[in-house]
Design a protein around this motif. Structure first.
Motif, PDB file in Angstrom:
ATOM      1  N   ALA A 176     -14.065  23.651 -26.375  1.00 55.01           N
ATOM      2  CA  ALA A 176     -12.880  24.044 -27.151  1.00 55.01           C
ATOM      3  C   ALA A 176     -13.276  24.858 -28.382  1.00 55.01           C
ATOM      4  CB  ALA A 176     -12.106  22.796 -27.559  1.00 55.01           C
ATOM      5  N   SER A 177     -14.344  24.440 -29.045  1.00 50.57           N
ATOM      6  CA  SER A 177     -14.811  25.174 -30.233  1.00 50.57           C
ATOM      7  C   SER A 177     -15.297  26.567 -29.859  1.00 50.57           C
ATOM      8  CB  SER A 177     -15.937  24.393 -30.920  1.00 50.57           C
ATOM      9  OG  SER A 177     -15.493  23.120 -31.339  1.00 50.57           O
ATOM     10  N   LEU A 178     -16.005  26.663 -28.729  1.00 53.71           N
ATOM     11  CA  LEU A 178     -16.490  27.964 -28.272  1.00 53.71           C
ATOM     12  C   LEU A 178     -15.325  28.885 -27.930  1.00 53.71           C
ATOM     13  CD1 LEU A 178     -18.890  29.764 -27.415  1.00 53.71           C
ATOM     14  CD2 LEU A 178     -18.743  28.709 -25.137  1.00 53.71           C
ATOM     15  N   ALA A 179     -14.315  28.328 -27.269  1.00 51.76           N
ATOM     16  CA  ALA A 179     -13.144  29.132 -26.901  1.00 51.76           C
ATOM     17  C   ALA A 179     -12.410  29.632 -28.142  1.00 51.76           C
ATOM     18  CB  ALA A 179     -12.209  28.300 -26.023  1.00 51.76           C
ATOM     19  N   ARG A 180     -12.262  28.773 -29.128  1.00 54.22           N
ATOM     20  CA  ARG A 180     -11.589  29.183 -30.368  1.00 54.22           C
ATOM     21  C   ARG A 180     -12.383  30.271 -31.086  1.00 54.22           C
ATOM     22  NH1 ARG A 180     -10.419  23.638 -30.985  1.00 54.22           N
ATOM     23  NH2 ARG A 180     -12.262  23.387 -32.320  1.00 54.22           N
ATOM     24  N   SER A 181     -13.696  30.103 -31.101  1.00 58.40           N
ATOM     25  CA  SER A 181     -14.544  31.079 -31.791  1.00 58.40           C
ATOM     26  C   SER A 181     -14.461  32.453 -31.137  1.00 58.40           C
ATOM     27  CB  SER A 181     -15.991  30.582 -31.795  1.00 58.40           C
ATOM     28  OG  SER A 181     -16.856  31.512 -32.386  1.00 58.40           O
ATOM     29  N   VAL A 182     -14.405  32.465 -29.800  1.00 56.69           N
ATOM     30  CA  VAL A 182     -14.317  33.741 -29.083  1.00 56.69           C
ATOM     31  C   VAL A 182     -12.922  34.343 -29.213  1.00 56.69           C
ATOM     32  CG1 VAL A 182     -14.458  34.822 -26.798  1.00 56.69           C
ATOM     33  CG2 VAL A 182     -16.139  33.098 -27.465  1.00 56.69           C
ATOM     34  N   SER A 183     -11.896  33.494 -29.173  1.00 53.10           N
ATOM     35  CA  SER A 183     -10.515  33.993 -29.215  1.00 53.10           C
ATOM     36  C   SER A 183     -10.191  34.682 -30.533  1.00 53.10           C
ATOM     37  CB  SER A 183      -9.534  32.841 -28.975  1.00 53.10           C
ATOM     38  OG  SER A 183      -9.596  31.906 -30.036  1.00 53.10           O
ATOM     39  N   VAL A 184     -10.875  34.289 -31.606  1.00 56.18           N
ATOM     40  CA  VAL A 184     -10.645  34.918 -32.910  1.00 56.18           C
ATOM     41  C   VAL A 184     -10.981  36.408 -32.861  1.00 56.18           C
ATOM     42  CG1 VAL A 184     -11.447  34.978 -35.309  1.00 56.18           C
ATOM     43  CG2 VAL A 184     -10.971  32.792 -34.207  1.00 56.18           C
ATOM     44  N   LYS A 185     -11.961  36.760 -32.042  1.00 57.28           N
ATOM     45  CA  LYS A 185     -12.429  38.143 -31.978  1.00 57.28           C
ATOM     46  C   LYS A 185     -11.716  38.962 -30.900  1.00 57.28           C
ATOM     47  CE  LYS A 185     -16.979  36.586 -33.512  1.00 57.28           C
ATOM     48  NZ  LYS A 185     -18.428  36.514 -33.210  1.00 57.28           N
ATOM     49  N   TRP A 213      -6.345  35.527 -22.222  1.00 52.41           N
ATOM     50  CA  TRP A 213      -7.494  35.648 -21.315  1.00 52.41           C
ATOM     51  C   TRP A 213      -8.496  34.514 -21.538  1.00 52.41           C
ATOM     52  CZ3 TRP A 213     -12.714  36.404 -22.284  1.00 52.41           C
ATOM     53  CH2 TRP A 213     -13.508  36.710 -21.170  1.00 52.41           C
ATOM     54  N   ILE A 214      -8.814  34.235 -22.789  1.00 46.80           N
ATOM     55  CA  ILE A 214      -9.776  33.169 -23.081  1.00 46.80           C
ATOM     56  C   ILE A 214      -9.184  31.802 -22.762  1.00 46.80           C
ATOM     57  CG2 ILE A 214      -9.130  32.852 -25.512  1.00 46.80           C
ATOM     58  CD1 ILE A 214     -12.674  32.714 -23.985  1.00 46.80           C
ATOM     59  N   PHE A 215      -7.855  31.671 -22.929  1.00 46.93           N
ATOM     60  CA  PHE A 215      -7.194  30.400 -22.607  1.00 46.93           C
ATOM     61  C   PHE A 215      -7.327  30.089 -21.117  1.00 46.93           C
ATOM     62  CE2 PHE A 215      -3.368  28.246 -21.048  1.00 46.93           C
ATOM     63  CZ  PHE A 215      -3.419  27.067 -21.775  1.00 46.93           C
ATOM     64  N   TYR A 216      -7.032  31.100 -20.279  1.00 51.57           N
ATOM     65  CA  TYR A 216      -7.131  30.893 -18.834  1.00 51.57           C
ATOM     66  C   TYR A 216      -8.586  30.689 -18.399  1.00 51.57           C
ATOM     67  CZ  TYR A 216      -2.260  32.380 -18.579  1.00 51.57           C
ATOM     68  OH  TYR A 216      -0.909  32.469 -18.745  1.00 51.57           O
ATOM     69  N   THR A 217      -9.482  31.427 -19.027  1.00 47.46           N
ATOM     70  CA  THR A 217     -10.904  31.282 -18.691  1.00 47.46           C
ATOM     71  C   THR A 217     -11.400  29.871 -18.994  1.00 47.46           C
ATOM     72  OG1 THR A 217     -11.279  33.622 -19.183  1.00 47.46           O
ATOM     73  CG2 THR A 217     -13.217  32.189 -19.115  1.00 47.46           C
ATOM     74  N   GLU A 218     -10.955  29.354 -20.127  1.00 48.69           N
ATOM     75  CA  GLU A 218     -11.358  27.996 -20.518  1.00 48.69           C
ATOM     76  C   GLU A 218     -10.892  26.975 -19.488  1.00 48.69           C
ATOM     77  OE1 GLU A 218     -10.803  24.938 -24.326  1.00 48.69           O
ATOM     78  OE2 GLU A 218      -9.632  26.802 -24.199  1.00 48.69           O
ATOM     79  N   TRP A 219      -9.654  27.111 -19.050  1.00 49.83           N
ATOM     80  CA  TRP A 219      -9.120  26.157 -18.080  1.00 49.83           C
ATOM     81  C   TRP A 219      -9.765  26.326 -16.705  1.00 49.83           C
ATOM     82  CZ3 TRP A 219      -6.690  21.754 -18.234  1.00 49.83           C
ATOM     83  CH2 TRP A 219      -6.013  21.401 -19.399  1.00 49.83           C
ATOM     84  N   PHE A 241     -12.765  27.438 -16.099  1.00 49.21           N
ATOM     85  CA  PHE A 241     -14.125  26.896 -16.217  1.00 49.21           C
ATOM     86  C   PHE A 241     -14.111  25.368 -16.125  1.00 49.21           C
ATOM     87  CE2 PHE A 241     -17.493  25.078 -18.835  1.00 49.21           C
ATOM     88  CZ  PHE A 241     -18.617  25.675 -18.288  1.00 49.21           C
ATOM     89  N   THR A 242     -13.157  24.756 -16.818  1.00 51.57           N
ATOM     90  CA  THR A 242     -13.064  23.292 -16.817  1.00 51.57           C
ATOM     91  C   THR A 242     -12.748  22.754 -15.426  1.00 51.57           C
ATOM     92  OG1 THR A 242     -12.289  23.326 -19.112  1.00 51.57           O
ATOM     93  CG2 THR A 242     -11.898  21.308 -17.845  1.00 51.57           C
ATOM     94  N   VAL A 243     -11.775  23.378 -14.765  1.00 55.73           N
ATOM     95  CA  VAL A 243     -11.377  22.929 -13.426  1.00 55.73           C
ATOM     96  C   VAL A 243     -12.528  23.092 -12.433  1.00 55.73           C
ATOM     97  CG1 VAL A 243      -9.851  23.413 -11.475  1.00 55.73           C
ATOM     98  CG2 VAL A 243      -8.923  23.326 -13.795  1.00 55.73           C
ATOM     99  N   VAL A 244     -13.218  24.240 -12.509  1.00 53.34           N
ATOM    100  CA  VAL A 244     -14.341  24.482 -11.595  1.00 53.34           C
ATOM    101  C   VAL A 244     -15.452  23.457 -11.822  1.00 53.34           C
ATOM    102  CG1 VAL A 244     -16.205  26.090 -11.031  1.00 53.34           C
ATOM    103  CG2 VAL A 244     -13.865  26.930 -11.270  1.00 53.34           C
TER     104      VAL A 244
END
Length: 430
Positions: free
Chosen positions: A93-102, A108-114, A116-119
């Motif tokens: 979650a922290s990594l996703a937030r850090s990337v989403s800021v930029k 895109w990052i929201f869907y990627t995070e989910w 990745f988690t599901v996979v």
């Protein structure tokens, strides 16, 4: 301590993949860098993980070089793996937030995070489901049922160890199997609280005191201890068995009783009762209905222990009779007959099984050697020599760490020479 910690790390990488600890470390890094609001929670989880791992590694006293003990220790690492998974989730979650800021497109990052988690979760399920699915595993259940069904009516069973203790007690108390039996735990019988409580439920078992102790005494608080011999004496009207093994701290029974094999268990028999080999063989042959292949289960599992006990039970009477034949006080005729019974039992069980414990090779070969010494006319010495050579050789090829291996190989060479001499003598006679 260091060895257990290294095993724990290796176990963590295997169970939750290297991604989980990597993401957990990221959670700690982001927490420190960003001074996030959940810093105290993350720190608490990290301290819990570190404290638990260090304390357990320090206090764990099992030899993890043994597969079963390693399996026992591994079960305690599940707690630390759960903490790692929680931290891994925070790290992701922290990594996703850090990337989403930029990024301008935050979806895109929201869907990627989910994704990745599901996979990752799906991958864990696909890899581990078959290992975790024990819905068709009845090995320990079958083990317990076989042992309980083998005892005569109204017997007392002195239990020892986790496997027989838990499996037999569950089947007896929870499923109502063999309500005529009385199950008593050897280890618990040494505690002050156990005997007073169990005595209320086992009214037909006589406890001559409050606690088992080889030194019989009455303590200042009124607690009376009793020896195993005293327990056997006051319950001599019932057949008493030990399963599996007997606590060696109390030798008081040895002068008055013997332990005779009963499958995986043993029966207390007064020493004044003579051993009838034929009768005992009849009683203890085919006690169990066990169909599992030898070596089928992981050595770190209780299934492997149960399977091993059942396989060893097949030769326990043969081993006991052989050991009895080795006694110095017996006459030559009695020794001869006992060696024959032992040899016959070993031969029958080995001929039925292709895959079996390697010690059977050694024991049967020794039984053949003893039969050669007896010089019985009803057994072909050539066959005995062939079997001794075959099974000593098989044992030596598999048990390379046996410190008697050189002596066994020397014996094989001697038997081969004897076999040649026997062939030459037979040719000369013809």
């Amino acid at each position: 301590m260091k060895e257990i910690l290294m095993f724990q790390i290796s176990h963590m990488f295997t169970e939750v993949t290297p991604l989980a600890p990597a993401l957990a470390i990221l959670a700690l890094i982001f927490c420190v860098i960003n001074r996030s609001s959940n810093m105290s929670e993350v720190g608490l989880f990290a301290i819990m993980l570190l404290g638990y791992s260090l304390f357990f590694s320090w206090r764990a006293n099992l030899d993890i070089a043994k597969p079963l003990f390693l399996g026992v220790v591994e079960r305690f690492w599940m707690q630390s793996n759960i903490v790692v998974c929680v931290l891994a989730g925070l790290g992701l979650a922290s990594l996703a937030r850090s990337v989403s800021v930029k990024l301008t497109n935050k979806h895109w990052i929201f869907y990627t995070e989910w994704i990745f988690t599901v996979v990752l979760v799906a991958r864990q399920i696909s890899v581990n489901y078959s290992l975790c699915d024990q819905s068709s595993n009845y090995v320990v259940d079958t083990f317990g049922r076989n042992i309980l069904s083998s005892f005569p009516l109204n017997a007392i069973i002195l239990l020892r160890g986790d496997l027989p203790g838990n499996s037999l007690r569950y089947l007896h108390y929870c499923e109502g199997l063999r309500p005529d039996l009385s199950l008593v735990d050897q280890e618990m019988m040494t505690y002050d609280w156990y005997v007073p409580k169990i005595a209320k439920h086992l009214l037909n078992v006589h406890f001559p005191g409050n606690r088992w102790n080889p030194v019989e005494t009455k303590l200042p608080d009124g607690t009376a201890t009793f020896s195993l011999l005293r327990f056997l004496k006051v319950n001599e009207h019932r057949e008493i068995f030990v399963c599996i093994g007997l606590n060696e701290g109390d030798p008081t029974w040895r002068k008055s009783y013997s332990l005779w094999p009963w499958g995986s268990c043993e029966k207390f028999v007064p020493t004044n009762i003579p051993f009838d080999a034929e009768e005992w063989i009849t009683l203890t042959t085919n006690l169990y209905n066990w169909t599992e292949e030898y070596g089928k289960f992981e050595q770190s599992s209780w299934e492997a222990v149960a399977n091993g006990e059942m396989w060893e039970a097949r030769v326990k009477t043969a081993f006991f009779i052989f050991d009895l034949a080795e006694s110095a006080h017996l006459s030559a005729a009695v020794k001869n007959q006992l060696y024959f019974y032992s040899y016959k039992l070993y031969r029958e069980v080995i001929n039925k099984q292709e895959n079996h414990p390697i010690t059977w090779h050694k024991n049967y070969a020794i039984a053949c050697e003893r039969m050669l010494r007896q010089q019985r006319r009803d057994i072909d010495p050539g066959m005995l020599l062939d079997d001794a050579i075959k099974h000593f050789s098989a044992y030596a090829s598999k048990a390379k760490d046996d410190n008697q291996r050189d002596a066994i190989l020397h014996a094989v060479q001697y038997f081969k020479e004897e076999r040649l001499r026997l062939k030459h003598s037979l040719k000369g006679n013809t």
